[in-house]
Design an enzyme around this catalytic site. Structure first.
Site, PDB file in Angstrom:
ATOM      1  N   GLU A 194       0.835  -1.209   0.000  1.00  0.00           N
ATOM      2  CA  GLU A 194       0.000   0.000   0.000  1.00  0.00           C
ATOM      3  C   GLU A 194       0.871   1.263   0.000  1.00  0.00           C
ATOM      4  O   GLU A 194       0.549   2.254  -0.656  1.00  0.00           O
ATOM      5  CB  GLU A 194      -0.971  -0.037   1.183  1.00  0.00           C
ATOM      6  CG  GLU A 194      -1.951  -1.206   1.010  1.00  0.00           C
ATOM      7  CD  GLU A 194      -3.015  -1.283   2.085  1.00  0.00           C
ATOM      8  OE1 GLU A 194      -2.648  -1.547   3.241  1.00  0.00           O
ATOM      9  OE2 GLU A 194      -4.203  -1.091   1.767  1.00  0.00           O
ATOM     10  N   GLU A 252      -4.337  -9.673   4.051  1.00  0.00           N
ATOM     11  CA  GLU A 252      -5.421  -9.236   4.937  1.00  0.00           C
ATOM     12  C   GLU A 252      -6.598 -10.201   4.981  1.00  0.00           C
ATOM     13  O   GLU A 252      -7.146 -10.478   6.051  1.00  0.00           O
ATOM     14  CB  GLU A 252      -5.918  -7.841   4.528  1.00  0.00           C
ATOM     15  CG  GLU A 252      -5.003  -6.701   4.954  1.00  0.00           C
ATOM     16  CD  GLU A 252      -3.891  -6.401   3.963  1.00  0.00           C
ATOM     17  OE1 GLU A 252      -3.634  -7.230   3.067  1.00  0.00           O
ATOM     18  OE2 GLU A 252      -3.280  -5.338   4.095  1.00  0.00           O
TER      19      GLU A 252
HETATM   20  N1  COA Z   1       4.053  -8.198  12.552  1.00  0.00           N
HETATM   21  C1  COA Z   1       4.945  -8.296  13.570  1.00  0.00           C
HETATM   22  N2  COA Z   1       6.110  -8.972  13.464  1.00  0.00           N
HETATM   23  C2  COA Z   1       6.374  -9.574  12.289  1.00  0.00           C
HETATM   24  C3  COA Z   1       5.501  -9.527  11.195  1.00  0.00           C
HETATM   25  C4  COA Z   1       4.286  -8.781  11.349  1.00  0.00           C
HETATM   26  N3  COA Z   1       3.418  -8.629  10.343  1.00  0.00           N
HETATM   27  N4  COA Z   1       6.032 -10.202  10.150  1.00  0.00           N
HETATM   28  C5  COA Z   1       7.212 -10.685  10.585  1.00  0.00           C
HETATM   29  N5  COA Z   1       7.421 -10.299  11.883  1.00  0.00           N
HETATM   30  C6  COA Z   1       8.594 -10.607  12.707  1.00  0.00           C
HETATM   31  C7  COA Z   1       8.615 -12.065  13.111  1.00  0.00           C
HETATM   32  O1  COA Z   1       7.809 -12.264  14.266  1.00  0.00           O
HETATM   33  C8  COA Z   1      10.081 -12.287  13.365  1.00  0.00           C
HETATM   34  O2  COA Z   1      10.416 -11.744  14.625  1.00  0.00           O
HETATM   35  P1  COA Z   1      11.335 -12.626  15.654  1.00  0.00           P
HETATM   36  O3  COA Z   1      12.652 -12.763  14.923  1.00  0.00           O
HETATM   37  O4  COA Z   1      11.415 -11.755  16.866  1.00  0.00           O
HETATM   38  O5  COA Z   1      10.627 -13.921  15.829  1.00  0.00           O
HETATM   39  C9  COA Z   1      10.755 -11.402  12.332  1.00  0.00           C
HETATM   40  O6  COA Z   1       9.776 -10.436  11.936  1.00  0.00           O
HETATM   41  C10 COA Z   1      11.202 -12.158  11.084  1.00  0.00           C
HETATM   42  O7  COA Z   1      10.069 -12.848  10.567  1.00  0.00           O
HETATM   43  P2  COA Z   1      10.081 -14.410  10.201  1.00  0.00           P
HETATM   44  O8  COA Z   1       8.669 -14.884  10.155  1.00  0.00           O
HETATM   45  O9  COA Z   1      11.027 -15.125  11.101  1.00  0.00           O
HETATM   46  O10 COA Z   1      10.713 -14.356   8.737  1.00  0.00           O
HETATM   47  P3  COA Z   1      10.457 -15.391   7.579  1.00  0.00           P
HETATM   48  O11 COA Z   1      11.408 -15.028   6.488  1.00  0.00           O
HETATM   49  O12 COA Z   1      10.481 -16.786   8.070  1.00  0.00           O
HETATM   50  O13 COA Z   1       8.952 -15.114   7.060  1.00  0.00           O
HETATM   51  C11 COA Z   1       7.104 -13.752   6.313  1.00  0.00           C
HETATM   52  C12 COA Z   1       8.640 -13.875   6.485  1.00  0.00           C
HETATM   53  C13 COA Z   1       6.838 -12.318   5.797  1.00  0.00           C
HETATM   54  C14 COA Z   1       6.591 -14.747   5.292  1.00  0.00           C
HETATM   55  C15 COA Z   1       6.413 -13.986   7.669  1.00  0.00           C
HETATM   56  O14 COA Z   1       7.098 -13.242   8.657  1.00  0.00           O
HETATM   57  C16 COA Z   1       4.982 -13.564   7.655  1.00  0.00           C
HETATM   58  O15 COA Z   1       4.142 -14.257   7.086  1.00  0.00           O
HETATM   59  N6  COA Z   1       4.679 -12.410   8.311  1.00  0.00           N
HETATM   60  C17 COA Z   1       3.330 -11.934   8.423  1.00  0.00           C
HETATM   61  C18 COA Z   1       2.941 -11.159   7.193  1.00  0.00           C
HETATM   62  C19 COA Z   1       1.587 -10.532   7.414  1.00  0.00           C
HETATM   63  O16 COA Z   1       0.587 -11.224   7.568  1.00  0.00           O
HETATM   64  N7  COA Z   1       1.549  -9.195   7.468  1.00  0.00           N
HETATM   65  C20 COA Z   1       0.352  -8.471   7.837  1.00  0.00           C
HETATM   66  C21 COA Z   1      -0.300  -7.945   6.619  1.00  0.00           C
HETATM   67  S1  COA Z   1      -1.751  -7.036   7.046  1.00  0.00           S
END
Ligand code: COA
Length: 247
Positions: free
Chosen positions: A115, A135
């Protein structure tokens, strides 16, 4: 140069650089970032020295992985959330900036990340960029503009497919559907965005702003009104040039 906690703001040679700076959590967008972004966007808007701005993400893994889920739905009440939204319409402010905005996108570009990119005018992606709108799976709708901005950029069907299925797409597909202007290697991402910003900053800022205004406002108007807008802006630019040549 900046004293913010979640972003870095720098200005050099008439170009503003805004870095989303929470790399340990993939630069996710939290309330603090919203407030800091609001301040920075206001500063850019009111700064005649800024002729273009580049938005980027700190760290190797992400431009921005969306909203900070640790703050998810934590507003004390819907009324307060709504009041805060009106007081700090960061997305409205973003879309109202008169200068051209460029997004340099790498790694995860999810939710609010996409966004933010859609509030920019020119999007450059590195080969590792991944785009998506998670979302729907979280039981919410994109609320930082994507339901309106994404279809305007990629068309209704592609926007709905991305939003309704949470399908992630890579940089090549993003280029194929015109979500991004160019795909470059990771090493070339910032130099490419910077070089485009410099080219823009080289031109007369009044002309540059008028072109952006004609295109951005015109896209929301019927063709005849858009052409009227173009005529008015062209005439203003012409008058300013004539005045300057008599001075
Ligand atoms: N909110 C808060 N923290 C987040 C986050 C989010 N949306 N996305 C990632 N993080 C944090 C993780 O908790 C992790 O923190 P930690 O190291 O303290 O555990 C750090 O960022 C790294 O993320 P991680 O999941 O370990 O990396 P990855 O490469 O394995 O996966 C993603 C990356 C993006 C696929 C995965 O983090 C994910 O699916 N995140 C959520 C995405 C999402 O739904 N966003 C909201 C959209 S509205």
């Amino acid at each position: 140069m900046s004293t913010f906690e979640t972003i870095i703001y720098e200005k050099e040679d008439n170009i503003a650089y805004v870095t989303l700076n929470r790399p340990h959590v993939l630069n996710v967008y939290n309330i603090r970032m919203r407030d800091e972004l609001y301040q920075v966007l206001g500063a850019i808007k009111d700064d005649p020295e800024v002729r273009a701005a580049v938005f980027k993400g700190a760290g190797e893994k992400a431009f921005c992985a969306g909203a900070d889920l640790s703050e998810f739905l934590t507003a004390p009440s819907p009324t307060l959330a709504r009041q805060v939204r009106w007081e700090r319409d960061v997305w409205g402010l973003f879309l109202s900036l008169p200068q051209p905005l460029l997004a340099a996108l790498h790694g995860y570009v999810l939710g609010s990340g996409i966004e933010i990119a859609l509030c920019c005018d020119i999007r450059i992606a590195s080969e590792d960029a991944q785009f998506g709108l998670p979302e729907v799976g979280l039981g919410i709708i994109p609320a930082a503009g994507a339901t309106q901005t994404l279809p305007r950029v990629v068309g209704r069907a592609r926007a709905l497919e991305m939003m309704l299925t949470d399908r992630r797409i890579g940089a090549k597909e993003a280029l194929d559907i015109s979500l991004v202007n160019r795909v470059v290697s990771k090493g070339e991402l910032l130099p490419t965005a910077e070089s485009l910003a410099r080219q823009i900053a080289h031109f007369d800022p009044a002309v540059v702003r008028s072109i952006k205004q004609a295109v951005v406002r015109g896209l929301d108007l019927p063709l005849a009104e858009g052409l009227e807008l173009e005529k008015r802006l062209a005439s203003l630019v012409f008058q300013a040039k004539a005045r300057n040549s008599f001075q």
